[in-house]
Design an enzyme around this catalytic site. Structure first.
Site, short mmCIF file in Angstrom:
data_model
loop_
_atom_site.label_atom_id
_atom_site.label_comp_id
_atom_site.label_asym_id
_atom_site.label_seq_id
_atom_site.Cartn_x
_atom_site.Cartn_y
_atom_site.Cartn_z
CD GLN A 125 -1.68 0.44 3.50
OE1 GLN A 125 -2.65 1.12 3.15
NE2 GLN A 125 -1.57 -0.05 4.72
CG ASP A 128 14.04 -11.72 -2.58
OD1 ASP A 128 13.80 -11.16 -1.48
OD2 ASP A 128 14.24 -12.94 -2.68
CB ILE A 129 14.92 -6.35 0.18
CG1 ILE A 129 13.88 -6.91 1.15
CG2 ILE A 129 14.33 -5.26 -0.70
CD1 ILE A 129 13.39 -5.89 2.17
CE1 TYR A 145 5.79 -12.77 7.32
CE2 TYR A 145 5.24 -11.49 9.28
CZ TYR A 145 5.12 -12.63 8.52
OH TYR A 145 4.30 -13.65 8.96
CB THR A 146 3.21 -5.47 7.55
OG1 THR A 146 2.46 -5.94 6.42
CG2 THR A 146 4.29 -4.51 7.06
CG ASP A 173 2.75 1.82 16.05
OD1 ASP A 173 2.97 1.20 14.99
OD2 ASP A 173 1.67 1.74 16.67
CE1 TYR A 176 5.92 -5.29 11.09
CE2 TYR A 176 4.85 -4.20 12.95
CZ TYR A 176 5.33 -4.17 11.65
OH TYR A 176 5.24 -3.00 10.92
CE LYS A 220 9.51 -2.34 9.89
NZ LYS A 220 9.85 -2.28 8.45
#
Length: 284
Positions: free
Chosen positions: A11, A37-38, A62-63, A103, A126, A130
């Site tokens: 998004q 592809d990171i 990846y969320t 956050d 997650y 991050k």
């Protein structure tokens, strides 16, 4: 100036594509995960050698917050290894990296908005991946902007707004938690602030790399957010407020994750819309 965007189909990637025509001075190269592809260092090097970007916006991540609790390796591969690969190839090519964080690096126990100087303490996989991704970038390269954001939604991709509208078309009533407080962020507003940072890099001599917070202004609960979504879209539904304890999830959510935006506003002259105003701007 060439701007390479990873995660082009997500998004934020789609929001950047939406905003790109407003910046004709910038040449954008949008890469999906199949094109870049990171997690593959060699692939990163090949693409960078071809594109020769001045800036790289890492919108790949990846969320899936709950799935991360069982897909630890996948989350780590994308959010940590991927971030490190990009930082490494950015350093090789002297490319400025703009990386999106979250956050969820905080535990949500604060009672006032989090600043960039507050100590992170993620409570789930997650958030930890991050945070580890942020650290990996900082260890490799010093020309980075890490943007921590929250509750991202838009007219693109999968997000809370779209989920609420879909569920409302299928049900007569919905229950949404009202004791988690944060700030929705319109992904197009996030895309615009990334453009603002790039413009600043081009016009200002002083380098202001580092970590910045960005979300829309104000705060609300998920229940408040859902209520506003339905009102704007003229949806009639029986909406019930429930505590988090009534809706257990594999990953723990921050109870309070409002971000202090003072630094990004003063550094880049950013004017930030209230979350309700921004939501009205993308009525579905």
């Amino acid at each position: 100036m060439v701007v390479l965007v990873t995660g082009a189909n997500g998004q934020l990637g789609q929001s950047l594509q939406f905003s790109a025509p407003n910046y004709p001075e910038l040449q954008f190269v949008f890469c999906s995960s199949t094109e870049l592809d990171i997690t593959n260092a060699e692939n990163c090097e090949t693409v960078f050698a071809k594109v020769k970007p001045n800036y790289c916006i890492n919108a790949a991540a990846y969320t899936a917050v709950d799935k991360a609790e069982i897909e630890l390796e996948k989350a780590h591969s994308i959010n940590v290894d991927g971030a490190k690969n990009l930082a490494t190839v950015c350093k090789l090519n002297n490319t400025i990296l703009l990386h999106i964080s979250t956050d969820f690096v905080f535990d949500g126990t604060a009672s006032k908005p989090y600043t960039e100087n507050d100590i992170p303490n993620p409570t789930g996989v997650y958030g930890q991946t991050k945070l580890d991704g942020e650290k990996a970038i900082q260890e490799v390269f010093n020309k980075y902007y890490i943007i921590r954001t929250s509750w991202v939604y838009s007219q693109f991709g999968n997000n809370f707004m779209k989920t609420m509208l879909r569920l409302a078309s299928e049900r007569d009533s919905l229950s949404v938690v009202n004791d988690q407080i944060g700030t929705p962020t319109n992904a197009v507003d996030l895309a615009e602030v990334l453009m603002k940072i790039i413009q600043h890099c081009q016009t200002e001599l002083v380098e202001v790399f580092g970590i910045y917070n960005f979300s829309n202004e104000g705060q609300c609960s998920w229940y408040d957010f859902a209520k506003e979504i339905f009102e704007i879209n003229g949806v009639k539904i029986n909406l019930q407020a429930i505590p988090t304890s009534s809706f257990p999830t594999p990953a723990k959510r921050p109870k309070y994750s409002v971000l202090d935006k003072s630094k990004i506003k003063s550094t880049f002259g950013v004017k930030i819309r209230n979350w309700e105003e921004s939501l009205h701007r993308i009525k579905s």
